[in-house]
Design a protein around this motif. Sequence first.
Motif, PDB file in Angstrom:
ATOM      1  N   ARG A  27       0.828  -1.209   0.000  1.00 14.97           N
ATOM      2  CA  ARG A  27       0.000   0.000   0.000  1.00 14.97           C
ATOM      3  C   ARG A  27       0.864   1.261   0.000  1.00 14.97           C
ATOM      4  O   ARG A  27       0.576   2.220  -0.714  1.00 14.97           O
ATOM      5  N   ARG A  28       1.910   1.242   0.798  1.00 10.23           N
ATOM      6  CA  ARG A  28       2.789   2.417   0.863  1.00 10.23           C
ATOM      7  C   ARG A  28       3.516   2.628  -0.459  1.00 10.23           C
ATOM      8  O   ARG A  28       3.664   3.762  -0.932  1.00 10.23           O
ATOM      9  N   LEU A  29       3.972   1.534  -1.072  1.00  9.37           N
ATOM     10  CA  LEU A  29       4.659   1.646  -2.361  1.00  9.37           C
ATOM     11  C   LEU A  29       3.737   2.232  -3.423  1.00  9.37           C
ATOM     12  O   LEU A  29       4.125   3.137  -4.177  1.00  9.37           O
ATOM     13  N   VAL A  30       2.532   1.710  -3.501  1.00  5.21           N
ATOM     14  CA  VAL A  30       1.582   2.193  -4.499  1.00  5.21           C
ATOM     15  C   VAL A  30       1.247   3.655  -4.250  1.00  5.21           C
ATOM     16  O   VAL A  30       1.241   4.482  -5.181  1.00  5.21           O
ATOM     17  N   ALA A  31       0.967   3.994  -3.006  1.00  4.95           N
ATOM     18  CA  ALA A  31       0.587   5.373  -2.688  1.00  4.95           C
ATOM     19  C   ALA A  31       1.712   6.350  -2.989  1.00  4.95           C
ATOM     20  O   ALA A  31       1.476   7.460  -3.484  1.00  4.95           O
ATOM     21  N   ALA A  32       2.952   5.955  -2.714  1.00  8.10           N
ATOM     22  CA  ALA A  32       4.084   6.858  -2.919  1.00  8.10           C
ATOM     23  C   ALA A  32       4.423   7.032  -4.392  1.00  8.10           C
ATOM     24  O   ALA A  32       4.778   8.138  -4.835  1.00  8.10           O
ATOM     25  N   GLN A  33       4.314   5.971  -5.197  1.00  4.72           N
ATOM     26  CA  GLN A  33       4.775   6.027  -6.581  1.00  4.72           C
ATOM     27  C   GLN A  33       3.638   6.178  -7.591  1.00  4.72           C
ATOM     28  O   GLN A  33       3.863   6.686  -8.699  1.00  4.72           O
ATOM     29  N   PHE A  34       2.438   5.740  -7.231  1.00  5.42           N
ATOM     30  CA  PHE A  34       1.293   5.848  -8.135  1.00  5.42           C
ATOM     31  C   PHE A  34       0.092   6.375  -7.335  1.00  5.42           C
ATOM     32  O   PHE A  34      -0.858   5.634  -7.061  1.00  5.42           O
ATOM     33  N   PRO A  35       0.144   7.634  -6.931  1.00  5.61           N
ATOM     34  CA  PRO A  35      -0.891   8.172  -6.030  1.00  5.61           C
ATOM     35  C   PRO A  35      -2.306   8.096  -6.600  1.00  5.61           C
ATOM     36  O   PRO A  35      -3.268   8.080  -5.830  1.00  5.61           O
ATOM     37  N   MET A  61      -6.460  -5.032 -11.370  1.00  2.00           N
ATOM     38  CA  MET A  61      -5.007  -5.003 -11.518  1.00  2.00           C
ATOM     39  C   MET A  61      -4.348  -5.909 -10.481  1.00  2.00           C
ATOM     40  O   MET A  61      -4.965  -6.314  -9.498  1.00  2.00           O
ATOM     41  N   SER A  62      -3.078  -6.212 -10.734  1.00  2.00           N
ATOM     42  CA  SER A  62      -2.274  -6.962  -9.774  1.00  2.00           C
ATOM     43  C   SER A  62      -0.929  -6.278  -9.604  1.00  2.00           C
ATOM     44  O   SER A  62      -0.445  -5.594 -10.505  1.00  2.00           O
ATOM     45  N   VAL A  63      -0.348  -6.451  -8.438  1.00  2.00           N
ATOM     46  CA  VAL A  63       0.998  -5.968  -8.150  1.00  2.00           C
ATOM     47  C   VAL A  63       1.885  -7.187  -7.951  1.00  2.00           C
ATOM     48  O   VAL A  63       1.539  -8.092  -7.183  1.00  2.00           O
ATOM     49  N   ARG A  64       2.998  -7.211  -8.658  1.00  4.20           N
ATOM     50  CA  ARG A  64       3.946  -8.334  -8.544  1.00  4.20           C
ATOM     51  C   ARG A  64       5.296  -7.803  -8.111  1.00  4.20           C
ATOM     52  O   ARG A  64       5.868  -6.930  -8.758  1.00  4.20           O
ATOM     53  N   ALA A  98       2.519  -0.468 -15.281  1.00  2.00           N
ATOM     54  CA  ALA A  98       3.455   0.471 -14.658  1.00  2.00           C
ATOM     55  C   ALA A  98       4.595  -0.303 -14.021  1.00  2.00           C
ATOM     56  O   ALA A  98       4.415  -1.453 -13.596  1.00  2.00           O
ATOM     57  N   LYS A  99       5.758   0.338 -13.966  1.00  2.18           N
ATOM     58  CA  LYS A  99       6.920  -0.283 -13.319  1.00  2.18           C
ATOM     59  C   LYS A  99       7.319   0.554 -12.113  1.00  2.18           C
ATOM     60  O   LYS A  99       7.586   1.751 -12.231  1.00  2.18           O
ATOM     61  N   GLY A 100       7.326  -0.089 -10.945  1.00  2.00           N
ATOM     62  CA  GLY A 100       7.695   0.588  -9.718  1.00  2.00           C
ATOM     63  C   GLY A 100       9.187   0.494  -9.450  1.00  2.00           C
ATOM     64  O   GLY A 100       9.900  -0.326 -10.027  1.00  2.00           O
ATOM     65  N   PRO A 107      13.550  -3.528  -1.857  1.00  2.00           N
ATOM     66  CA  PRO A 107      14.788  -3.174  -2.564  1.00  2.00           C
ATOM     67  C   PRO A 107      14.813  -3.367  -4.079  1.00  2.00           C
ATOM     68  O   PRO A 107      15.832  -3.051  -4.707  1.00  2.00           O
ATOM     69  N   TYR A 108      13.730  -3.866  -4.709  1.00  2.00           N
ATOM     70  CA  TYR A 108      13.811  -4.251  -6.121  1.00  2.00           C
ATOM     71  C   TYR A 108      12.768  -3.513  -6.957  1.00  2.00           C
ATOM     72  O   TYR A 108      11.776  -2.991  -6.426  1.00  2.00           O
ATOM     73  N   PRO A 109      12.951  -3.496  -8.276  1.00  2.00           N
ATOM     74  CA  PRO A 109      11.871  -3.007  -9.146  1.00  2.00           C
ATOM     75  C   PRO A 109      10.684  -3.952  -9.075  1.00  2.00           C
ATOM     76  O   PRO A 109      10.832  -5.139  -8.775  1.00  2.00           O
ATOM     77  N   TRP A 110       9.490  -3.427  -9.372  1.00  2.00           N
ATOM     78  CA  TRP A 110       8.270  -4.227  -9.274  1.00  2.00           C
ATOM     79  C   TRP A 110       7.290  -3.752 -10.341  1.00  2.00           C
ATOM     80  O   TRP A 110       7.564  -2.792 -11.062  1.00  2.00           O
TER      81      TRP A 110
END
Length: 333
Positions: A27-35, A61-64, A98-100, A107-110
Amino acid sequence: MSDPGADDVPDLGPPPERIAVDVEQVRRLVAAQFPHWADLTVEPVANGGWDNWTFHLGTGMSVRLPSALEYAEAVDKEHRWLPVLAQRLPLPVPTPLAKGEPGEGYPYPWSVYRWLDGEAARMDRIADPVRFALDLAGFLVALRGVDTAAGPRPGRHNWYRGGTLRTYAGQADRALTALDGRIDVGLAGEIWRRALDARWDGTERWFHGDLAQGNLLLDEGQLAAIIDFGTCGVGDPSCDLAVAWTLLTAEGREAFRERLAVDDATWARGRGWALWKTLVSYANAPDGGEAAAGSRRILDEIFAEYTEGDKSVRTCADQAPVASSHGDYPKSR
């Protein structure tokens, strides 16, 4: 084309060191990078795989998130090549949205993907085994027809799928030792050696690399989509034939081979891919459990097809098994 010598066989290295990821971190990753997606729900996907932690993002959608550094090498590959492959394939495949980037302690791209509906293929869920086999073969025909120029060759990004089976000889030999007394290791060893000795002619083709049941989605019993291209690449496509023994019926396997026009040497290598994965899975499975029963069923399929079929594949190569690298971990979902 000759197989590589012992000095040229890749070293898989130690097993990847997996890290855990939880819902709050996603949730934090998504909110910070894809608000613009920050208000969507995040929920873990049941049986979401081994190489990636997978989460639902909203309803579509899915997050991997790769579970280890080695698996993260596939992120850029998928974002580059999945849109290219999708244009040529007869079934839906994952669409990267999208690429996070690393952040929030991860620590990795997602990746964020469009969600593909469907249930994992199992033998008891497939409505028509022969049609399923032909649909899957048709998908592979289309995949193999994609231009291989600049495509990803075997490497750590896909655990050397598309390369020589000798990469996994050490794992297979250790599994055979562990299974002595539980299976016919003499017959298994013969099949494995035949697979190692079956030469590839060097003609490169695209392959998926992990046609496991969890990566083949059904809709009302029919093949509807194929997911998880983390092991895809360009090279010897025989690794995609393993599904002929792990999931197809005898009739489906025959139709599958005919549709793909597979020669004896390629078929033997494909059988070897199925055998390697099953031996390692069986050796690591607790006695009496569901995993052991599944491995036993697949071994029975391999043994029966080999014993009853054409055993004419012969080479002038040394029949002794070749020791390979270490690391007792199969690449599977």
